[in-house]
Design a protein around this motif. Structure first.
Motif, PDB file in Angstrom:
ATOM      1  N   HIS A 236       2.250   1.579  -0.655  1.00  0.00           N
ATOM      2  CA  HIS A 236       3.381   0.797  -1.171  1.00  0.00           C
ATOM      3  C   HIS A 236       3.265   0.468  -2.658  1.00  0.00           C
ATOM      4  O   HIS A 236       4.255   0.388  -3.355  1.00  0.00           O
ATOM      5  CB  HIS A 236       3.559  -0.489  -0.347  1.00  0.00           C
ATOM      6  CG  HIS A 236       2.541  -1.541  -0.655  1.00  0.00           C
ATOM      7  ND1 HIS A 236       1.228  -1.448  -0.247  1.00  0.00           N
ATOM      8  CD2 HIS A 236       2.637  -2.706  -1.370  1.00  0.00           C
ATOM      9  CE1 HIS A 236       0.569  -2.509  -0.683  1.00  0.00           C
ATOM     10  NE2 HIS A 236       1.397  -3.286  -1.358  1.00  0.00           N
ATOM     11  N   ASP A 237       2.045   0.297  -3.152  1.00  0.00           N
ATOM     12  CA  ASP A 237       1.863  -0.097  -4.554  1.00  0.00           C
ATOM     13  C   ASP A 237       1.470   1.067  -5.460  1.00  0.00           C
ATOM     14  O   ASP A 237       0.949   0.838  -6.557  1.00  0.00           O
ATOM     15  CB  ASP A 237       0.776  -1.188  -4.646  1.00  0.00           C
ATOM     16  CG  ASP A 237       1.382  -2.588  -4.690  1.00  0.00           C
ATOM     17  OD1 ASP A 237       2.611  -2.696  -4.874  1.00  0.00           O
ATOM     18  OD2 ASP A 237       0.622  -3.571  -4.540  1.00  0.00           O
ATOM     19  N   HIS A 265       7.011  -1.303 -10.754  1.00  0.00           N
ATOM     20  CA  HIS A 265       6.152  -0.493  -9.882  1.00  0.00           C
ATOM     21  C   HIS A 265       6.804  -0.021  -8.572  1.00  0.00           C
ATOM     22  O   HIS A 265       6.500   1.065  -8.120  1.00  0.00           O
ATOM     23  CB  HIS A 265       4.790  -1.181  -9.648  1.00  0.00           C
ATOM     24  CG  HIS A 265       4.785  -2.258  -8.615  1.00  0.00           C
ATOM     25  ND1 HIS A 265       5.039  -3.567  -8.901  1.00  0.00           N
ATOM     26  CD2 HIS A 265       4.568  -2.208  -7.282  1.00  0.00           C
ATOM     27  CE1 HIS A 265       4.966  -4.286  -7.798  1.00  0.00           C
ATOM     28  NE2 HIS A 265       4.684  -3.478  -6.779  1.00  0.00           N
ATOM     29  N   HIS A 290       9.699  -2.783  -1.161  1.00  0.00           N
ATOM     30  CA  HIS A 290       8.781  -3.733  -0.535  1.00  0.00           C
ATOM     31  C   HIS A 290       8.770  -5.114  -1.194  1.00  0.00           C
ATOM     32  O   HIS A 290       8.094  -6.019  -0.720  1.00  0.00           O
ATOM     33  CB  HIS A 290       7.355  -3.155  -0.437  1.00  0.00           C
ATOM     34  CG  HIS A 290       6.593  -3.115  -1.724  1.00  0.00           C
ATOM     35  ND1 HIS A 290       6.685  -2.071  -2.605  1.00  0.00           N
ATOM     36  CD2 HIS A 290       5.712  -3.994  -2.282  1.00  0.00           C
ATOM     37  CE1 HIS A 290       5.899  -2.302  -3.639  1.00  0.00           C
ATOM     38  NE2 HIS A 290       5.295  -3.470  -3.477  1.00  0.00           N
ATOM     39  N   HIS A 291       9.519  -5.274  -2.305  1.00  0.00           N
ATOM     40  CA  HIS A 291       9.630  -6.618  -2.886  1.00  0.00           C
ATOM     41  C   HIS A 291      11.025  -7.197  -2.717  1.00  0.00           C
ATOM     42  O   HIS A 291      11.383  -8.178  -3.377  1.00  0.00           O
ATOM     43  CB  HIS A 291       9.224  -6.609  -4.365  1.00  0.00           C
ATOM     44  CG  HIS A 291       7.737  -6.525  -4.563  1.00  0.00           C
ATOM     45  ND1 HIS A 291       6.887  -7.543  -4.217  1.00  0.00           N
ATOM     46  CD2 HIS A 291       6.951  -5.523  -5.038  1.00  0.00           C
ATOM     47  CE1 HIS A 291       5.628  -7.188  -4.475  1.00  0.00           C
ATOM     48  NE2 HIS A 291       5.640  -5.949  -4.972  1.00  0.00           N
ATOM     49  N   ASP A 319       2.262  -7.349   2.966  1.00  0.00           N
ATOM     50  CA  ASP A 319       1.856  -7.580   1.578  1.00  0.00           C
ATOM     51  C   ASP A 319       1.692  -9.085   1.334  1.00  0.00           C
ATOM     52  O   ASP A 319       0.661  -9.544   0.817  1.00  0.00           O
ATOM     53  CB  ASP A 319       2.969  -6.995   0.678  1.00  0.00           C
ATOM     54  CG  ASP A 319       2.565  -6.930  -0.786  1.00  0.00           C
ATOM     55  OD1 ASP A 319       1.365  -7.071  -1.080  1.00  0.00           O
ATOM     56  OD2 ASP A 319       3.458  -6.715  -1.643  1.00  0.00           O
TER      57      ASP A 319
HETATM   58 FE   LIG Z   1       3.906  -4.498  -4.802  1.00  0.00          FE
END
Ligand SMILES: [Fe+2]
Length: 413
Positions: A236-237, A265, A290-291, A319
């Protein structure tokens, strides 16, 4: 006689498994001997690689009869040319095979050898002794023998094709497994690379992968889907690989410019992951969103609940859960009660309530000893999982989210 043919034709259908094949060949031999009143006989299967015939059914040929008979190139060539016509042993002395096995064939009273040749390929042979009546084989007998031998040859051919198919399928399965392992290893290596950039959050991506996996399996997803979810968590990151190390590791609150650099990102991660062929298609979407938050206050697009891909919601929870339960530059990790309260409060705002329930359920099942895999214990530490009152805390949190109904296994009093 017609019955014997019918039985042989049926036999062809029964050779799907190895044991059936052995039985089929034995039955075929008995039918052939019985229908023409032949005293003894045998069936051999030929292996080209070993230049050898192996007896696979035998009756009345005596204990001395060799169970494996070698064939030279000339034998094989002649047999192939001959096709399934019965060869009279007494008149076939020229072939090396009949010279080498002269004594054995004679002792066993073998009168006819019928090569099993199907589509030009030598597959074996049928050995036949004398007729019980003492009469010589007539042309009618030979026709019957030939026709029945062809049935037997076809059965052997099917079995060999099937064995080859099974071997290829097994080979493919192994290749596929290897590819999967390679993919998994690559994903893990990437996760480690991402984590190595951030000195405060060592192992973060790996843990997010694992939490994502647990939540997905609590949701009842299939093994493949769970595996896919784990990959989405691991990667994810990945976009952070392009963010400057000093911004990621800043020991102070970063400014607006740095923050917008960091907030790129998810989109960068999406760009990195999109061209890769993933066995699970949602991996790039998980990175991109994902954010995001259910209430639309997330980034990069400020999507609302239903607009956010489901996998991204899971990764978001995993997360956040990891961020709360690990030490950060300014913050010690938070005790379970605080974490559960925070997640419960934010269920419906940042997090999808059913996902928070799934996460709590996973922890609860492990704390209650129902799940013995000790996954959370490994990720959070034994002490954390043995916090006093953990189980009632989880039950009450589940109650508050309204996720209690979905637990059927653990009785909640
Ligand atoms: Fe992230």
């Amino acid at each position: 006689m017609i019955h014997a043919f019918g039985a042989l034709a049926d036999a062809g259908a029964e050779i799907a498994d190895k044991n059936n094949f052995q039985d089929t060949i034995k039955t075929s031999l008995h039918l052939l001997l019985g229908s023409l009143g032949i005293m003894r006989g045998g069936i051999a299967r030929y292996s080209r690689y070993e230049s050898e015939m192996t007896m696979i059914a035998i009756r009345g040929l005596g204990e001395e009869f060799p169970l494996a008979l070698g064939l030279c190139y000339e034998d094989e060539r002649q047999f192939r040319q001959n096709g399934t016509y019965p060869i009279e042993v007494s008149q076939a002395k020229v072939l090396p095979f009949f010279q080498v096995y002269d004594r054995s064939l004679e002792n066993a009273k073998v009168e006819l050898v019928v090569p099993l040749v199907i589509r030009g390929e030598m597959l074996g042979a049928v050995f036949l002794g004398e007729k019980a009546s003492g009469e010589a084989y007539n042309s009618y007998d030979r026709e019957i023998i030939r026709a029945m031998s062809r049935h037997i040859g076809v059965a052997i051919s099917h079995r060999m094709l099937l064995a080859e198919l099974e071997r290829k399928a097994e080979e493919n399965r192994k290749l596929y497994d290897e590819m999967r392992l390679t993919y998994k290893d690559t994903v893990r290596a990437f996760a480690a690379a991402i984590d190595s950039k951030d000195k405060y959050t060592e192992g973060h991506s790996v843990r997010v992968g694992k939490y994502t996996e647990i939540i997905a399996s609590e949701l009842g997803w299939s093994d493949d889907e769970v595996e896919g979810a784990a990959v989405a968590g691991y990667l994810h990151d990945v976009g952070k690989l392009t963010v400057e190390r000093k911004i990621i590791n800043a020991p102070y609150r970063i400014n607006a410019k740095e923050s917008s650099e960091l907030n790129r990102h998810p989109s960068v991660g999406y760009e990195i992951l999109l061209p890769i062929h993933h066995p699970y298609s949602d991996v790039p979407l998980a990175a991109k969103y994902h954010h995001e938050r259910l209430d639309g206050r997330g980034y990069p697009e400020g999507l609302y609940d239903r607009e956010i891909p489901y996998i991204a919601k899971i990764v978001n929870l995993a997360d956040s859960f990891d961020a709360m339960t690990t030490d950060r530059p300014y913050k010690r990790r938070r005790p379970p009660k605080e974490v559960f309260d925070d997640l419960t409060r934010n269920a419906g705002k940042q997090f999808a309530p059913e996902l928070v329930s799934a996460l709590f359920r996973g922890i609860l099942r492990e704390a209650a000893g129902e799940n013995t895999e000790k996954r959370f214990r490994r990720l959070l530490g034994r002490e954390y999982m043995e916090t006093e009152g953990l189980i009632p805390m989880l039950k009450s949190s589940l109650n508050n989210i309204g996720g209690v109904q979905s637990i059927s296994v653990i009785s909640l009093d």
